[in-house]
Design an enzyme around this catalytic site. Sequence first.
Site, PDB file in Angstrom:
ATOM      1  N   GLU A  56      37.114  39.939  36.736  1.00 52.86           N
ATOM      2  CA  GLU A  56      37.714  40.844  37.718  1.00 52.86           C
ATOM      3  C   GLU A  56      37.008  42.198  37.622  1.00 52.86           C
ATOM      4  OE1 GLU A  56      41.955  41.241  37.240  1.00 52.86           O
ATOM      5  OE2 GLU A  56      42.110  42.689  38.874  1.00 52.86           O
ATOM      6  N   GLU A 221      48.964  36.716  42.506  1.00 53.01           N
ATOM      7  CA  GLU A 221      50.250  37.312  42.102  1.00 53.01           C
ATOM      8  C   GLU A 221      50.946  37.948  43.311  1.00 53.01           C
ATOM      9  OE1 GLU A 221      49.920  39.588  38.411  1.00 53.01           O
ATOM     10  OE2 GLU A 221      49.353  37.767  37.349  1.00 53.01           O
ATOM     11  N   TYR A 293      50.998  35.419  30.160  1.00 58.12           N
ATOM     12  CA  TYR A 293      50.453  36.190  29.042  1.00 58.12           C
ATOM     13  C   TYR A 293      51.524  36.243  27.953  1.00 58.12           C
ATOM     14  CZ  TYR A 293      46.891  37.974  32.289  1.00 58.12           C
ATOM     15  OH  TYR A 293      45.845  38.098  33.180  1.00 58.12           O
ATOM     16  N   GLU A 346      45.347  32.418  34.726  1.00 58.36           N
ATOM     17  CA  GLU A 346      45.393  33.598  33.849  1.00 58.36           C
ATOM     18  C   GLU A 346      46.251  33.238  32.654  1.00 58.36           C
ATOM     19  OE1 GLU A 346      46.100  37.481  35.566  1.00 58.36           O
ATOM     20  OE2 GLU A 346      45.153  36.884  37.455  1.00 58.36           O
TER      21      GLU A 346
END
Length: 553
Positions: A56, A221, A293, A346
């Site tokens: 990114e 997202e 995460y 992710e």
Amino acid sequence: MKIRRREFVKNSLLLGSAALIAPRSLLSQSVESRVEILLNEPIGAINPNLYSHFVEHLGGVVYDGIWVGEKSKIPNYGGIRKALVDNLAKLKPGVIRYPGGCFADQYDWHDGVGARDKRPTRVNFWADTNYKAPDAYKQLNSGPQKYEPNWFGTDEFVRFCNLVGARPYLAANVRSRDVRVFQEWLEYCNAPAGLTTLSNQRSANGSPDPYDVTFWGIGNESWGCGGDFLPEEYAEEFRKFTAWLPSYGLKLQLIGSGPNGGDTGWTRRFFTKLTEKGMGQLNKLYGWALHYYSGTTGKGNAAEFNENEWYELISRSDRMESLIKEHWQVMGETDREHRIKLIVDEWGAWHLQDPDMPPAYLYAYAGTLRDALISGLNLDTFQRNADKVAMANPAQLINTIHSLFLAYEDKFIVTPNYHVFEMYMPHAGATAVRTEFISPQVTFTRLDAARKEVPANFWSLNGSASIKAKTVTLTAVNSDVRNTHEAEINISSARILSANARVLSSSDIHARNTFENPHGLEPRNENVIVGAGGKLVYKFAPASVTRLQIAIA
Ligand code: AHR
């Protein structure tokens, strides 16, 4: 250390008929753990895209992790860091996702093509972030990490993918650009030269050959930075963005912006709303993205943690298994044949930026052995769920969060995560088989919601196995920081001929690689002796990730 009764019963049930056997007889006298590899219970082919990546325009990922510029003294392939290309290519990466992340919904691909010195400069999505950003980062008011010069765009990205042998996966901007901008990007990438104005533009920019990009994310997202949509609103956007797309003879593999961790409501409500227009809408989706995460512990520094915090973060990372199962089950309420797969694009731990990293390198830190175990645990989870997960991408490749590489100017190192990816390579394309681990639990202390210390348990040994031709690959994490676990390894309906091991471990659970000490943590190879009659007993080192390759007849 004893196997707790409840855990024994659970494991025994998992083993089916073995449930009737008394605990003592499950384990041979001298060995306290057991691994059962059930070759006759295949789970599915392990998609090589489980070993994919994500880059990114964030902090030091693109500038100067990947892009150093053609005139740089740092060795490069047409501006792209040579050391990164050479090392990443060794991992045979599946797919690379780009340009974000949250950046994707701020990006217009037109800005990143054509003469580099004519490209516009824009403010980066991350320029003013307050999220876990250190003061040194906040105080910066210049530089390509904050004011995006667009030196690296679609053409450079696809060139990077080609150099490392990966396929591109592009994320469309749903929040701040319309469907037409997405369609034009598709056309620029995939239309044959000479066919349209945009494909001619691509040719003029150096690539007459189409890029054949099949993986396209419809936003990122979308429940948060990608538009703050409700799932119903996003389903409508998804339908609009995918109602008509130019395919140029390719089968596009569209990926929906899925849930944040355990938000099954996002998954259920999206699928319900999408199919209000008919079940045929499901055919548009190749995959459903899941982001998780596991965060950090204590003060948030990657290398500052005690034993309890070691277990805390590893056990939190282990939530991936239940997330996959929960979302899979909800997807199945609508997608009854389970055609749509999960794309975990992710994942990783997420610590604070190390103070000795350049200020512009948002969320850059040198991960430790603890992060390596988290990598092993996640890859094992994806492999165990090979029937459900079609792609997985740690966040992110270089210089941020759960990275495989760190680079600054001419300094370049691989992190412990890199070594885990290298060790797990033989699983790619193999067939995952059901594998059960029976081992003692470890106990530790965690803080509950009221920050009161409470006792907790976690597995010591867990992992996954696959078979390709006559080789079984077993990978395992031993989370126990103090104890070796000796395990008898049985492979149903096969005779073990020989085995070898590759181990990533250290007596220092904080071991890591830094620019000053680039070889602080590296895997070692071990010979393994197979006993008479093919008996295999292996001692899994404390705090380790291990790969066993076992030849069978
Ligand atoms: O990986 C960093 C950020 O985390 C990504 O941009 C975003 O998608 C997620 O919240």
